[in-house]
Design a protein around this motif. Structure first.
Motif, short mmCIF file in Angstrom:
data_model
loop_
_atom_site.label_atom_id
_atom_site.label_comp_id
_atom_site.label_asym_id
_atom_site.label_seq_id
_atom_site.Cartn_x
_atom_site.Cartn_y
_atom_site.Cartn_z
N GLU A 176 1.93 13.98 7.60
CA GLU A 176 1.83 12.99 8.39
C GLU A 176 1.37 11.38 7.64
OE1 GLU A 176 0.63 10.65 11.78
OE2 GLU A 176 1.25 13.29 11.54
N ILE A 177 1.34 11.56 6.83
CA ILE A 177 0.61 10.37 5.47
C ILE A 177 2.60 9.38 5.01
CG2 ILE A 177 0.09 8.95 2.97
CD1 ILE A 177 -2.24 10.88 3.95
N PRO B 207 2.65 3.16 5.95
CA PRO B 207 3.48 1.94 5.64
C PRO B 207 3.70 1.60 4.15
CG PRO B 207 1.35 1.14 6.49
CD PRO B 207 1.30 2.26 6.69
N ASP B 208 3.41 1.94 3.09
CA ASP B 208 3.33 1.06 1.58
C ASP B 208 4.57 2.69 0.97
OD1 ASP B 208 2.65 1.04 -0.82
OD2 ASP B 208 1.01 0.12 -0.71
N PRO B 209 5.24 2.09 0.97
CA PRO B 209 5.81 3.38 -0.15
C PRO B 209 5.55 4.00 -0.90
CG PRO B 209 7.40 1.31 -0.47
CD PRO B 209 6.19 1.09 0.94
N GLY B 210 4.23 3.37 -1.69
CA GLY B 210 3.73 3.73 -2.91
C GLY B 210 2.56 4.72 -2.06
N VAL B 211 2.17 5.11 -0.98
CA VAL B 211 1.50 5.34 -0.53
C VAL B 211 2.13 6.68 -0.08
CG1 VAL B 211 -0.24 6.22 0.79
CG2 VAL B 211 -0.65 4.06 -0.22
N ARG B 212 3.36 6.29 0.56
CA ARG B 212 3.81 7.58 0.60
C ARG B 212 4.59 8.79 -0.52
NH1 ARG B 212 6.25 3.73 3.94
NH2 ARG B 212 9.05 4.08 2.56
N ARG B 213 5.03 7.73 -1.50
CA ARG B 213 5.53 8.41 -2.25
C ARG B 213 4.55 9.61 -2.83
NH1 ARG B 213 7.75 4.01 -3.81
NH2 ARG B 213 5.97 4.00 -6.07
N LYS B 214 3.20 8.41 -2.73
CA LYS B 214 2.10 9.84 -3.79
C LYS B 214 2.53 11.21 -3.22
CE LYS B 214 -2.09 10.61 -6.07
NZ LYS B 214 -1.85 11.26 -7.34
N GLY C 112 -8.02 -1.35 2.95
CA GLY C 112 -7.35 -1.67 2.79
C GLY C 112 -7.46 -2.61 0.10
N ASP C 113 -7.16 -0.84 0.33
CA ASP C 113 -7.67 -0.97 -0.95
C ASP C 113 -6.57 -0.17 -1.49
OD1 ASP C 113 -8.11 -1.99 -4.27
OD2 ASP C 113 -7.81 0.05 -4.34
N GLU C 114 -4.97 -0.52 -2.45
CA GLU C 114 -3.98 1.02 -2.31
C GLU C 114 -4.43 2.07 -3.05
OE1 GLU C 114 0.72 1.59 -3.79
OE2 GLU C 114 -0.30 -0.52 -4.08
N GLU C 115 -5.49 1.52 -4.42
CA GLU C 115 -6.06 2.92 -4.71
C GLU C 115 -6.72 4.04 -4.38
OE1 GLU C 115 -5.29 3.93 -8.45
OE2 GLU C 115 -3.79 1.87 -7.82
N ARG D 58 16.19 10.05 4.87
CA ARG D 58 16.03 8.62 5.32
C ARG D 58 14.98 7.61 5.41
NH1 ARG D 58 15.20 12.50 11.50
NH2 ARG D 58 17.56 13.84 10.84
N ASP D 59 14.01 7.90 4.27
CA ASP D 59 13.22 7.38 3.78
C ASP D 59 13.92 5.85 4.24
OD1 ASP D 59 9.75 7.48 3.00
OD2 ASP D 59 10.70 5.63 2.02
N PRO D 60 13.03 4.45 4.14
CA PRO D 60 14.01 3.40 3.74
C PRO D 60 13.57 2.97 1.99
CG PRO D 60 11.69 3.24 4.96
CD PRO D 60 12.13 4.42 4.78
N ASP D 61 13.05 3.86 1.53
CA ASP D 61 12.74 3.79 -0.31
C ASP D 61 13.36 4.78 -0.72
OD1 ASP D 61 10.24 1.77 -2.27
OD2 ASP D 61 10.27 3.85 -2.52
N VAL D 62 14.18 3.85 -1.46
CA VAL D 62 14.81 4.92 -2.28
C VAL D 62 14.24 5.98 -3.43
CG1 VAL D 62 16.36 5.11 -4.41
CG2 VAL D 62 16.63 3.48 -2.41
#
Length: 574
Positions: free
Chosen positions: A422-423, A428-435, A396-399, A459-463
């Motif tokens: 896979e991540i 669902p969190d664009p910040g985690v996907r970016r990392k 539950g914690d983004e960090e 195709r990713d929904p986040d620019v």
């Protein structure tokens, strides 16, 4: 009526007979290691066959006689005294309660109910047989409805893996719009069905791993065994022990196929990551189709068996758990390394590591979980991939999620890269996907990451994730990344992403190739920002290669802003 009574008594006797058979299997499985999948599967299958043979033998034995009824009559009927010339104490009527054994009294009470027992059993068999037949029909339709051919590369992979598994029968592979996970059906002419999402959402190596699992089912004739198993479940539907044994057969069958797939792929940790990647696509396949991810709910047990087999513990698990939580809360490298050193000397490291894995998610404090994940990552152990992937996806914690992604980038071998991909695709969190995308660009090879990164950039929904994917393509440092960067620089709808693609292409391609693309973007791109980026990169080309194009832009480009930037770059160049 004689056959009805024989079948009724066979059903009644099967309650205790099959329960004893299941208890014997449970005792044997408790003694055998979980890695001995073939032995465990053989024992479970034999036990399931025995559980059908016992009531059949009882029915055959009792079909020609009614011994229990005779015994009950003999034991419970009073003795009628015959004529006698005088009183005789031996001629007194026998007391039925004292003479009849307990078992005989129970059977005497059950005797009138036997026709109803057979009737209820027969009704249940009819209902489940209809269900079984409908499942069989649905499975047959899977190979005909919504199917299409697969790419040649997929057929070649199936042929290559079949040869390695020594499968002589021809195996067809089809793309299906109905199934959600890879599945195999048929045994004379087996067919592997692949969902479209598996062809587009998995890397080629991950798809090979799952195809190897399905081909292992084909090699072992598991479809036929599964059919016989379903018939036994239908005939003995009333017995809970039968369902338990049948579940053991299914679980050990998947374990056997996992072992064969790992033998083909050569890396248990990478195969486990492929299973995790496929689980997000899980649906409920028809009962006759054998799916790659196996029975629902068993996936984590299969992964734990593959990458973290049970170790012999030197001291109790609760004590190991206390030590693990202490390490997580302290977060000190000295304590962590001290525990590892102790484990090397005395055997405590496996227990502590195992307990730490299982207790990270139980820590309520996010800072404590963060330190625990950091400790896991410092080990760089490939066994950490599944728990770190679960933490990155579910915490539950983004960090904490970011720390788990960072730890996956440090894991030895290719399993960590598969988890990062896979991540990057599914979180669902664009910040985690970016990392995750950033870590892929730093640690992955072009062969593993190229296709996934290009799809994310498109195709990713986040620019920002798209831009990070383009930057990761540039960081791969591979000639194979040049073509995807060129496509993105020309055709990506978002100007910010095209801007990043222009920059990465100019950094990665040969100067002559970069000049061609930069001149094209300077003249034809619809965004002035991308055109300005092309001007900047033209000025950076070696040996003044871009100066003629800059002069032309400074004189005649339609955009005043671009003309001004070109003039400024020319002045800097002088």
């Amino acid at each position: 009526m004689m056959m009805t009574h024989a079948l009724g008594w066979a059903l009644v006797d099967s309650l205790w007979q099959d329960a004893l058979a299941a208890a014997g299997l449970a005792a044997l499985l408790a003694l055998l290691p979980v890695r001995a999948a073939r032995i465990r599967y053989a024992l479970a299958t034999l036990t399931l066959g025995l559980m059908l043979a016992l009531p059949l033998a009882s029915a055959v034995r009792l079909s020609g006689t009614s011994p229990w009824t005779d015994d009950v009559i003999t034991a419970t009927s009073p003795v009628t005294p015959g004529p006698t010339s005088g009183p005789d104490p031996q001629a007194a009527p026998a007391a039925p309660t004292a003479a009849a054994p307990v078992a005989a009294r129970i059977r005497a009470a059950l005797e009138p109910a036997l026709p109803w027992v057979v009737l209820v059993w027969f009704g249940g068999v009819v209902v489940l047989s209809l269900r079984l037949a409908s499942g069989w029909l649905v499975t047959r339709q899977l190979g005909r409805v919504g199917t299409a051919s697969v790419p040649d590369s997929c057929r070649e992979a199936v042929a290559r893996l079949a040869a390695r598994l020594r499968i002589s029968r021809p195996v067809r592979v089809l793309q299906s719009a109905v199934v959600q996970v890879p599945a195999v059906m048929g045994w004379l002419r087996p067919v592997i069905l692949l969902p479209a999402s598996a062809l587009t959402g998995l890397t080629p190596l991950q798809l090979d791993a799952l195809l190897a699992h399905e081909l292992a089912h084909v090699r072992r004739y598991d479809y036929l065994v599964n059919l016989v198993q379903s018939v036994i479940e239908t005939l003995l539907f009333y017995h809970p022990a039968v369902w338990w044994v049948s579940q053991q057969v299914r679980e050990e069958r998947e374990h056997c196929c996992d072992d064969l797939a790992v033998a083909v792929c050569g890396d248990a940790h990478f195969y486990a990551t492929a299973l995790v990647g496929m689980e997000r696509l899980r649906g409920t396949p028809p009962s006759f189709a054998l799916a790659a991810t196996g029975p629902a709910g068993a996936l984590m047990g299969r992964i734990r068996r593959l990458v973290a087999p049970v170790q012999v513990e030197i001291f109790p698990r609760w004590m190991a758990g206390v030590i693990a939580v202490t390490i997580a809360l302290g977060g000190g490298a000295h304590l962590a390394s001290g525990t590892a050193a102790t484990g090397d000397r005395g055997g405590t490291r496996p227990a502590t590591l195992d307990s730490l894995i299982h207790r990270v998610e139980a820590l309520r404090n996010a800072a404590a979980r963060h330190e625990a994940v950091k400790t896991l990552g410092s080990r760089r152990d490939p066994r950490m991939v599944p728990p770190l992937l679960a933490i990155a996806q579910q915490d539950g914690d983004e960090e904490v999620q970011h720390e788990a992604v960072k730890a996956l980038g440090k894991v030895r071998g290719g399993g960590g890269v598969g988890a990062l991909l896979e991540i990057a695709r599914t979180h669902p969190d664009p910040g985690v996907r970016r990392k995750a995308v950033k870590m892929v660009g730093e640690v992955a090879t072009a062969e593993a990451a190229l296709g996934v990164l290009e799809r994310l950039a498109q195709r990713d929904p986040d620019v920002e994730v798209q831009q990070e994917a383009v930057e990761a393509l540039g960081h791969l440092g591979s000639p194979q990344a040049i073509a995807p960067l060129a496509r993105l620089a020309r055709a990506q709808p978002n100007a910010e992403v095209r801007d990043e693609a222009v920059e990465q292409y100019a950094r990665s391609a040969a100067p002559e190739s970069a000049l061609v693309l930069l001149v094209d973007r300077l003249a034809n791109d619809s965004s002035s920002d991308v055109q300005v980026e092309a001007v900047e990169r033209l000025a950076d080309l070696p040996d003044g290669l871009g100066i003629p194009a800059l002069r032309e832009a400074a004189r005649s480009h339609p955009s005043r802003h671009v003309r001004a930037e070109a003039r400024r770059r020319l002045e800097d160049y002088r």
